[in-house]
Design a protein around this motif. Sequence first.
Motif, PDB file in Angstrom:
ATOM      1  N   HIS A 212       0.799  -1.220   0.000  1.00  9.92           N
ATOM      2  CA  HIS A 212       0.000   0.000   0.000  1.00  9.92           C
ATOM      3  C   HIS A 212       0.836   1.276   0.000  1.00  9.92           C
ATOM      4  CE1 HIS A 212      -2.519  -3.156   2.005  1.00  9.92           C
ATOM      5  NE2 HIS A 212      -3.366  -2.738   1.072  1.00  9.92           N
ATOM      6  N   ALA A 213       2.169   1.162   0.006  1.00  5.21           N
ATOM      7  CA  ALA A 213       3.021   2.344   0.130  1.00  5.21           C
ATOM      8  C   ALA A 213       2.959   3.209  -1.119  1.00  5.21           C
ATOM      9  CB  ALA A 213       4.458   1.917   0.401  1.00  5.21           C
ATOM     10  N   THR A 214       2.892   4.506  -0.933  1.00  3.15           N
ATOM     11  CA  THR A 214       2.981   5.467  -2.033  1.00  3.15           C
ATOM     12  C   THR A 214       4.428   5.925  -2.172  1.00  3.15           C
ATOM     13  OG1 THR A 214       2.622   7.366  -0.589  1.00  3.15           O
ATOM     14  CG2 THR A 214       0.652   6.270  -1.470  1.00  3.15           C
ATOM     15  N   ASP A 215       4.724   6.600  -3.270  1.00  2.00           N
ATOM     16  CA  ASP A 215       6.071   7.169  -3.428  1.00  2.00           C
ATOM     17  C   ASP A 215       6.389   8.106  -2.268  1.00  2.00           C
ATOM     18  OD1 ASP A 215       6.337   5.780  -5.754  1.00  2.00           O
ATOM     19  OD2 ASP A 215       6.129   7.515  -7.084  1.00  2.00           O
ATOM     20  N   ALA A 216       5.392   8.851  -1.810  1.00  2.00           N
ATOM     21  CA  ALA A 216       5.616   9.770  -0.693  1.00  2.00           C
ATOM     22  C   ALA A 216       5.970   9.007   0.582  1.00  2.00           C
ATOM     23  CB  ALA A 216       4.373  10.631  -0.465  1.00  2.00           C
ATOM     24  N   ASP A 217       5.312   7.864   0.817  1.00  2.00           N
ATOM     25  CA  ASP A 217       5.638   7.042   1.985  1.00  2.00           C
ATOM     26  C   ASP A 217       7.086   6.562   1.926  1.00  2.00           C
ATOM     27  OD1 ASP A 217       3.018   7.237   2.947  1.00  2.00           O
ATOM     28  OD2 ASP A 217       2.381   5.439   1.852  1.00  2.00           O
ATOM     29  N   ILE A 218       7.487   6.119   0.742  1.00  2.00           N
ATOM     30  CA  ILE A 218       8.847   5.606   0.577  1.00  2.00           C
ATOM     31  C   ILE A 218       9.861   6.724   0.757  1.00  2.00           C
ATOM     32  CG2 ILE A 218      10.450   4.565  -1.072  1.00  2.00           C
ATOM     33  CD1 ILE A 218       8.001   3.037  -2.205  1.00  2.00           C
ATOM     34  N   ASP A 219       9.596   7.881   0.181  1.00  2.00           N
ATOM     35  CA  ASP A 219      10.514   9.016   0.328  1.00  2.00           C
ATOM     36  C   ASP A 219      10.638   9.429   1.789  1.00  2.00           C
ATOM     37  OD1 ASP A 219      10.911   9.048  -2.379  1.00  2.00           O
ATOM     38  OD2 ASP A 219       9.488  10.668  -2.787  1.00  2.00           O
TER      39      ASP A 219
ATOM     40  N   ARG B 212       8.867  -5.391  -5.497  1.00  2.00           N
ATOM     41  CA  ARG B 212       9.781  -5.010  -6.584  1.00  2.00           C
ATOM     42  C   ARG B 212       9.533  -3.554  -6.990  1.00  2.00           C
ATOM     43  NH1 ARG B 212      12.773  -8.005 -10.194  1.00  2.00           N
ATOM     44  NH2 ARG B 212      13.982  -6.630 -11.551  1.00  2.00           N
ATOM     45  N   ILE B 213       8.276  -3.156  -7.044  1.00  2.00           N
ATOM     46  CA  ILE B 213       7.966  -1.768  -7.389  1.00  2.00           C
ATOM     47  C   ILE B 213       8.547  -0.816  -6.348  1.00  2.00           C
ATOM     48  CG2 ILE B 213       6.074  -0.118  -7.647  1.00  2.00           C
ATOM     49  CD1 ILE B 213       4.423  -2.509  -8.799  1.00  2.00           C
ATOM     50  N   ALA B 214       8.367  -1.158  -5.066  1.00  2.00           N
ATOM     51  CA  ALA B 214       8.921  -0.311  -4.003  1.00  2.00           C
ATOM     52  C   ALA B 214      10.442  -0.322  -4.022  1.00  2.00           C
ATOM     53  CB  ALA B 214       8.404  -0.780  -2.645  1.00  2.00           C
ATOM     54  N   LEU B 215      11.015  -1.499  -4.284  1.00  2.00           N
ATOM     55  CA  LEU B 215      12.468  -1.610  -4.344  1.00  2.00           C
ATOM     56  C   LEU B 215      13.027  -0.742  -5.472  1.00  2.00           C
ATOM     57  CD1 LEU B 215      15.194  -2.900  -3.590  1.00  2.00           C
ATOM     58  CD2 LEU B 215      14.580  -4.842  -5.063  1.00  2.00           C
ATOM     59  N   ASP B 216      12.405  -0.802  -6.630  1.00  2.00           N
ATOM     60  CA  ASP B 216      12.885   0.019  -7.753  1.00  2.00           C
ATOM     61  C   ASP B 216      12.814   1.505  -7.412  1.00  2.00           C
ATOM     62  OD1 ASP B 216      13.423  -2.240  -9.214  1.00  2.00           O
ATOM     63  OD2 ASP B 216      11.572  -2.166 -10.399  1.00  2.00           O
ATOM     64  N   ARG B 217      11.785   1.924  -6.699  1.00  2.00           N
ATOM     65  CA  ARG B 217      11.676   3.316  -6.278  1.00  2.00           C
ATOM     66  C   ARG B 217      12.824   3.690  -5.334  1.00  2.00           C
ATOM     67  NH1 ARG B 217      10.248   8.547  -7.108  1.00  2.00           N
ATOM     68  NH2 ARG B 217       9.850   9.584  -5.129  1.00  2.00           N
ATOM     69  N   ILE B 218      13.134   2.795  -4.414  1.00  2.00           N
ATOM     70  CA  ILE B 218      14.236   3.053  -3.470  1.00  2.00           C
ATOM     71  C   ILE B 218      15.566   3.106  -4.201  1.00  2.00           C
ATOM     72  CG2 ILE B 218      15.520   2.065  -1.529  1.00  2.00           C
ATOM     73  CD1 ILE B 218      12.780   0.944  -0.559  1.00  2.00           C
TER      74      ILE B 218
END
Length: 494
Positions: A412-419, A444-450
């Motif tokens: 459920h994480a958004t880009d803002a959550d990850i940032d 994988r989507i969250a990992l790629d963002r990180i």
Amino acid sequence: MSVPDDFERREIERLANAVLWPGFLGNEVPDWLADALRDGLAGVVYFAQNLGGDTTALSAEIHRIAPHALIGIDEEGGSVTRLETTTGSTIPGAAELGALDDVEATRATGYEIGRRVAAIGADVVIAPVADVNTDPRNPVIGVRAFGSDTSLVSRHVAAAVTGIQDAGVAACAKHYPGHGDTHTDSHHDLPRITLDQAEIERVHLPPFTAAVEAGVLSIMTAHIAAPQWGDAPATLNPLVLGRLRAAGFDGVIVTDALDMAAIRESVGIGGGAVRALAAGADLLCIGNPTNPGDAMLADQDERDYREARDAVVAALRSGELSRERVEEAARRVAVMAAAVRDRGPAAERPFDGDAIADRAVHVEGSFPAFEDAPTTVIDLRRASSLAVDSAASHVAQALAAGGETIRIDAEHATDADIDAALRSGGAGQSVVLVDRIDVGSPQRIALDRIRDATPGVVTVNVGLPVADAGTVITASAASLLAARAARRALLVSR
């Protein structure tokens, strides 16, 4: 007339008890359990909530009340442990051993598991997993299996069975006829597989044949269904269990837990108990009374036991279940109990789990060596399944070595959550902890963002290996042992 009726009732209750294997609450023997043990109960299954006190003394008390009682425990190593729930397992898991493909290491690991289980007075190791994990989406088996290759799984199952039983306890290979090609967790629903019978026989049954040839004393069923078997899951299906007998297995057929949703929410614990016995099962694992979570009642353990017992008693009295079938099951259980009774303590053998884990670690890509200093760990993993039954935080903490651990719900994480999580981690070295990074998965989507935000970040994968996933250290188990091995790999430049 009341005396004969009462005598008959007690005899039928004793016969029903002889095939029941419940869990219980607490780390002392509750009164209802003591009464049931005196009245012929087959034994108990330990779960994490039972092991907070003096477990050896608890086992001794159970055996004092009922010397015949079989105490079982899910101790697979790797991601699934009961003995080390609070710290994480220090035993290699099946996927680590499969990646290493050293049958002597697997045999030694099996012996160490058996020795540890025998040391606390238990009698049955509910392992090894004999499933061939052919579906990488599998939410409940995954790294609990030795691998996706039938031959590899077969030879390691045989080695594990031999090792466990050399320590004087019984092994229980699971989950017949194979839970490896499912993408549904039977704790929550009934998985249905679409494989034809020929593929099941070619790919998924050979590890169970290997277990039988190795002398395994018990085999656990799977709550899975297939069109060619009809609607009933394997646990309740005489066609499936009959094939196991036809293949030459005369040991104890144990059901997977009857409180799992695949059974509880279809025919119920009581209905499942009766139908499993009628299908050919011998020992009915009732399950973990804490599984209902917040809905658990204070006497959930006794309620679940009585639901199973009373249903079997009623079926025996009505003739729905033949007395001969249940007596046959009870005899098989008694034979297994005799096989592990009066054993001496298993001798300690040299065992270096860390060395096995180090050999099993796979590093893909290159990175500069980390300093042996606190590390920020960004944890993207899924919540643990009910089968694991242990806190997963120990893995992140071992990797962090005193550093911060940041949990992100990748689903459920958004880009803002990850940032925001990346900012809270501050400066210094960091790793991302994952257990499913196939292309398109939330992790994988969250990992790629990180990775976009933090180039060069190193990923530690405690799930199944994934090709072309960038710089990844794959340790293949959510355990303390695997985390320590991954940490050591981080300290060596590649």
